[in-house]
Structures are given as structure tokens and as C-alpha cells.
Scaffold this motif. Sequence first.
Motif, PDB file in Angstrom:
ATOM      1  N   TYR A 407     -13.630  -1.391   1.240  1.00 26.47           N
ATOM      2  CA  TYR A 407     -13.735  -2.625   2.013  1.00 26.47           C
ATOM      3  C   TYR A 407     -12.708  -2.666   3.136  1.00 26.47           C
ATOM      4  O   TYR A 407     -13.054  -2.904   4.307  1.00 26.47           O
ATOM      5  CB  TYR A 407     -13.551  -3.842   1.095  1.00 26.47           C
ATOM      6  N   PHE A 408     -11.437  -2.451   2.831  1.00 27.95           N
ATOM      7  CA  PHE A 408     -10.393  -2.579   3.844  1.00 27.95           C
ATOM      8  C   PHE A 408     -10.532  -1.537   4.952  1.00 27.95           C
ATOM      9  O   PHE A 408     -10.187  -1.801   6.115  1.00 27.95           O
ATOM     10  CB  PHE A 408      -9.016  -2.486   3.195  1.00 27.95           C
ATOM     11  N   GLN A 409     -11.022  -0.368   4.614  1.00 29.64           N
ATOM     12  CA  GLN A 409     -11.175   0.666   5.639  1.00 29.64           C
ATOM     13  C   GLN A 409     -12.208   0.275   6.687  1.00 29.64           C
ATOM     14  O   GLN A 409     -12.167   0.775   7.807  1.00 29.64           O
ATOM     15  CB  GLN A 409     -11.540   1.995   4.973  1.00 29.64           C
ATOM     16  N   ARG A 410     -13.112  -0.623   6.337  1.00 29.63           N
ATOM     17  CA  ARG A 410     -14.089  -1.107   7.310  1.00 29.63           C
ATOM     18  C   ARG A 410     -13.410  -1.828   8.463  1.00 29.63           C
ATOM     19  O   ARG A 410     -13.950  -1.908   9.573  1.00 29.63           O
ATOM     20  CB  ARG A 410     -15.068  -2.073   6.640  1.00 29.63           C
ATOM     21  N   PHE A 411     -12.232  -2.367   8.225  1.00 24.08           N
ATOM     22  CA  PHE A 411     -11.509  -3.119   9.250  1.00 24.08           C
ATOM     23  C   PHE A 411     -10.435  -2.283   9.934  1.00 24.08           C
ATOM     24  O   PHE A 411      -9.543  -2.816  10.585  1.00 24.08           O
ATOM     25  CB  PHE A 411     -10.869  -4.361   8.614  1.00 24.08           C
ATOM     26  N   GLY A 412     -10.532  -0.975   9.764  1.00 27.35           N
ATOM     27  CA  GLY A 412      -9.554  -0.107  10.402  1.00 27.35           C
ATOM     28  C   GLY A 412      -8.198  -0.142   9.744  1.00 27.35           C
ATOM     29  O   GLY A 412      -7.178   0.194  10.366  1.00 27.35           O
ATOM     30  N   MET A 413      -8.147  -0.575   8.488  1.00 29.65           N
ATOM     31  CA  MET A 413      -6.880  -0.638   7.762  1.00 29.65           C
ATOM     32  C   MET A 413      -6.647   0.700   7.054  1.00 29.65           C
ATOM     33  O   MET A 413      -7.542   1.237   6.396  1.00 29.65           O
ATOM     34  CB  MET A 413      -6.903  -1.773   6.745  1.00 29.65           C
ATOM     35  N   ALA A 414      -5.447   1.230   7.222  1.00 23.49           N
ATOM     36  CA  ALA A 414      -5.094   2.509   6.603  1.00 23.49           C
ATOM     37  C   ALA A 414      -4.211   2.244   5.389  1.00 23.49           C
ATOM     38  O   ALA A 414      -3.240   1.481   5.459  1.00 23.49           O
ATOM     39  CB  ALA A 414      -4.364   3.396   7.603  1.00 23.49           C
ATOM     40  N   GLU A 415      -4.546   2.877   4.283  1.00 24.02           N
ATOM     41  CA  GLU A 415      -3.752   2.690   3.075  1.00 24.02           C
ATOM     42  C   GLU A 415      -2.416   3.409   3.221  1.00 24.02           C
ATOM     43  O   GLU A 415      -2.362   4.584   3.584  1.00 24.02           O
ATOM     44  CB  GLU A 415      -4.502   3.223   1.852  1.00 24.02           C
ATOM     45  N   ALA A 416      -1.344   2.694   2.949  1.00 20.91           N
ATOM     46  CA  ALA A 416       0.006   3.264   3.006  1.00 20.91           C
ATOM     47  C   ALA A 416       0.427   3.655   1.600  1.00 20.91           C
ATOM     48  O   ALA A 416       0.243   2.879   0.652  1.00 20.91           O
ATOM     49  CB  ALA A 416       0.990   2.261   3.598  1.00 20.91           C
ATOM     50  N   LYS A 417       0.986   4.819   1.459  1.00 16.39           N
ATOM     51  CA  LYS A 417       1.392   5.285   0.133  1.00 16.39           C
ATOM     52  C   LYS A 417       2.624   4.528  -0.336  1.00 16.39           C
ATOM     53  O   LYS A 417       3.615   4.412   0.391  1.00 16.39           O
ATOM     54  CB  LYS A 417       1.682   6.781   0.160  1.00 16.39           C
ATOM     55  N   LEU A 418       2.544   4.015  -1.545  1.00 19.26           N
ATOM     56  CA  LEU A 418       3.723   3.392  -2.134  1.00 19.26           C
ATOM     57  C   LEU A 418       4.750   4.480  -2.416  1.00 19.26           C
ATOM     58  O   LEU A 418       4.428   5.542  -2.950  1.00 19.26           O
ATOM     59  CB  LEU A 418       3.361   2.662  -3.422  1.00 19.26           C
ATOM     60  N   SER A 419       5.983   4.238  -2.049  1.00 24.02           N
ATOM     61  CA  SER A 419       7.024   5.259  -2.129  1.00 24.02           C
ATOM     62  C   SER A 419       7.434   5.539  -3.564  1.00 24.02           C
ATOM     63  O   SER A 419       7.118   4.794  -4.495  1.00 24.02           O
ATOM     64  CB  SER A 419       8.249   4.813  -1.331  1.00 24.02           C
ATOM     65  N   SER A 420       8.183   6.619  -3.720  1.00 24.41           N
ATOM     66  CA  SER A 420       8.730   6.938  -5.039  1.00 24.41           C
ATOM     67  C   SER A 420       9.671   5.840  -5.509  1.00 24.41           C
ATOM     68  O   SER A 420       9.794   5.590  -6.717  1.00 24.41           O
ATOM     69  CB  SER A 420       9.466   8.286  -4.987  1.00 24.41           C
ATOM     70  N   MET A 443       0.259   6.287 -10.670  1.00 25.89           N
ATOM     71  CA  MET A 443      -0.309   6.255  -9.324  1.00 25.89           C
ATOM     72  C   MET A 443      -1.782   6.640  -9.358  1.00 25.89           C
ATOM     73  O   MET A 443      -2.202   7.508 -10.111  1.00 25.89           O
ATOM     74  CB  MET A 443       0.452   7.215  -8.399  1.00 25.89           C
ATOM     75  N   ASP A 444      -2.570   5.972  -8.539  1.00 22.72           N
ATOM     76  CA  ASP A 444      -3.959   6.334  -8.270  1.00 22.72           C
ATOM     77  C   ASP A 444      -4.036   6.613  -6.779  1.00 22.72           C
ATOM     78  O   ASP A 444      -4.183   5.705  -5.973  1.00 22.72           O
ATOM     79  CB  ASP A 444      -4.897   5.200  -8.668  1.00 22.72           C
ATOM     80  N   GLY A 445      -3.872   7.875  -6.423  1.00 24.34           N
ATOM     81  CA  GLY A 445      -3.765   8.197  -5.006  1.00 24.34           C
ATOM     82  C   GLY A 445      -2.496   7.600  -4.434  1.00 24.34           C
ATOM     83  O   GLY A 445      -1.398   7.880  -4.906  1.00 24.34           O
ATOM     84  N   LYS A 446      -2.628   6.729  -3.458  1.00 22.79           N
ATOM     85  CA  LYS A 446      -1.473   6.103  -2.823  1.00 22.79           C
ATOM     86  C   LYS A 446      -1.097   4.767  -3.466  1.00 22.79           C
ATOM     87  O   LYS A 446      -0.113   4.142  -3.058  1.00 22.79           O
ATOM     88  CB  LYS A 446      -1.763   5.881  -1.334  1.00 22.79           C
TER      89      LYS A 446
END
Length: 465
Positions: A407-420, A443-446
Motif C-alpha cells: 500500500y505505502f509503495q503506491r504513494f512513492g514511500m520507501a521503507e527505511a530499515k530500522l537500525s541495529s 526483523m522481517d526485512g527492514k
Amino acid sequence: MFSASEQQQSLSVEDYFTSTLNDTSFEDFPLPAADESETASLHQPLSNARPSVEDLVRIASSKFIQSRSVAALPQFPELTALSEEEWQSVELARLLLEAAEEIGARRFARAKPLLERCDWASSPTGTPVQRLVFYYSRALRDRIDRETGRIASRDVAREQSFDLYKVMMTPSIAAAEFHRKVPFAQVAQFAGIQCIFEHVERSRNIHIIDLGIRCGQQWTILMHALSSKKRCRIKRLKITAVTTLAKGPIEEIGERLVGFAQTMNLHCCFEVIAVRDFAELNRAHFTLVPGEAVAVFAEHVVSTLTEPSNRLDSLVRAVRSLNPRVMVVTEVEGNQNSVAFVSRFVETLFFASAYFDCLEKCLGGQDEPLRGFAESTLMGEGSKIVLAIEGPERIIRNMKVDVWRTYFQRFGMAEAKLSSSSLYQAELVAKRLPSWSPCTVGMDGKSLIVGWKGMPIKSVTAWKF
């Protein structure tokens, strides 16, 4: 695991938990402290412990399927020595599954006697499985009433959704106590606030926009971190709380937060924006200062805006217009939106079984009123919305993180990886109390997933435009 420089950029869990807030105006929202008198191990092997609620439900599911199939089924050798009470719980859960199957096939006349047996053997004050079946049996009865026209679907939706939403979003002593004693909210919040801190820490002016602030306790975490910075001291922290409820209780939360910030030598201001619907939000609602770093925090909001879909679309467009550094989203991690009723029921039942197991361990018999509040409101009323209502009137739709990614990618939103560091903070909080030891973090991906004995409960995702 982490370098010294990496840890210096992290929030301080110890400072947060050991702070004395009773000298401030936060006395109504006490923080948990580790009970050093408890010596339980962090992870007991299943063979050395009694079966959990989820274990018993899985056995019931296996027995239910076995009664209808000749296929090979999973075995549970470590659970063969069940007590009589545990076997009664298995049989009760099996009856509930059988009733759900009959309802899914619209064989209501067959389902009703099964639900009567469930009602007779269950109780809101019994064992965890008895309590689980008590509330889920009522959700199934509501579905029968809706399907047969006894209760109009819109009436069920209006009554249940309004009450649950109000309880979830309104600050209260019960909600604060639940937050204090059950790990999921704190674990997820620490990870999310760490992510926000990393995106705004170099700015002099920071603007936090909280969509549904609840008790506001999470922002004391950020205040601790900002006050401990030796370089680039911030000039101003602004918190804007957006609510669809009355402003008064939220303004009181703001007063407490501003008072707490003063004890941290931080200049903090607080503003409340009240709207009828989050879909009404636009840039004009917010007072923005050029150059300030904006971050958005959305906890259990997006899942309430999917019907009709343009409501969530409107909110995302409004957030995008603010040009935030990051948007952190916390949601229930569960596939509870299947079109097939039985699939949705089974998914929801296993999720609830893990939650009931958590409440039993964290609250047990020492805090039965709070446990009853959580089970009857969050699980009981929540199950009615998920199971009794179909179509656009089912206003809460819990979905897995993959669905939100799409859903969010439809709006040009890029997922940011949660840091260590975010993962590290979450793990520290999860290990804070022995009763929280079954709380799992991974973690599940980012994205970060918070669970109970491996069952996913919450997801934390970060998004950049």
C-alpha cells in the motif's frame, strides 16, 4: 554487539525505567521497574513448562482436523502428559472450532448447540482457554444474528466500533496500567522512538506529529535522549497531537509532557488538533516552522482507515505534504482480513490465544480487573468487529506488514530499515522483566516484529517519502 559510538546514539532504556517521575506531574502514569526478586529464566524449554494457551489451541485444531481427515497430522510429543484440566481446555477449543466451521458454511442450526456447550463450559473468570472461548463464542453468536437478520449489520458496527475505538484512543489509568505491565506497546514504542531520534537528532528544531497520542508516555523516551545530547542541543521540541476525540484529556497529557520536559531542561510546546476524521487532515491544520525536522508517529491508526479506502489515501497525502523526515507506523501483525470467514477466524483465534497467554503470565491472578478489562475490551469487543461484520462496515482491518508495504509503495514511500540500535532497544525492553521473557523480537526485512513465543503480535515500520 554494538560499538561504543553506536550505543551513544541510542536511547537510554535504563534512564527511562529508573527515572523518578513522581516528582513531576506524571504521577498517574508510573513506569515499570525490574523485579529483581523474580529469578525465572528468560526462556524455559517447552518440555519443562506447562503448555501455553496457543499450544492447547493447536492441539485442539489438530484433533478437529483429524476428525475430518485421514491425512497425517503434526504430533505434539512434548505435550502428551496433559492434565485433566488441560484436556478439557483442548476439547472446549475444539468445540469452538467446530462451531466456527458450521457458521462458515451457514449451517446455523448446527452451530447453535455447539455454542451452547461452549457457553456452558466457558467463563470470563476461568482458565485462559475458558476465557478465550467465552468471548469468541459471543462473537460467533453476533455473526449468526447478523447473518440471519436478527441484528442489522450497521447496528453491530456502530455499537462495537465506536466503543472500542474510544477505549483504545482515550487516555485513562487502565490504559496506562496495561501499557506498564504488558510488553508489546513499550517494546514497539522504544524501537519506533529510536528510529525517530536517529532521523531528527541533528536538528535544532524538532516537530513530532502523533496521530492518536493516547497516554503520551512514549515521548518521555525521546526527551531523555534529546536531553542527554552533548552536542547540537535542540532549540525547541514541539509535539502536535491529532485526535478525533475530545481535546480536554489530550491537553492534560500535553501539560504533563511539557512539565516533564522542563525537568529535562528542554523547551517543549504542545498543540492539539481535533478533527472529526483523520481523512480531513491537510497541511493547513499544522503550524510548521521553516527548517524544523518533522517526524510522524502513527500507532494503530492506519488499520482503522481502510474503509472506504480513500480515507487512508487522504491521510497519507496530508502526511506527505508535511515533508517529514520519517513516518513510523505500528500496527497489529496479523492476517485478520481474509475474505474466507473460517480462515479469518482461525488466524484471529491463534493470535488471541497468544495474547491471552501473555495476559495470564504478565497479569495473572494478581491483577484480575486489569486483565478482565484487556480481555473483554481489546479481545472480546475486537473479535466481534473482526468476526461478526463483513464488507465496508468492518472498520478495523488488521493485516500483515507485507500488505502495508504494498500500500505505502503506491504513494512513492520507501521503507527505511530500522537500525541495529532500534532492534537493540526493543530487545532490552523485552528482557526488562522476567514475566516478559517470552516476548520475542525479530526483523522481517527492514521492519521489526514483536511477538509472544514467536507468534507475531505487532509490526513497526519506518517510511520516507
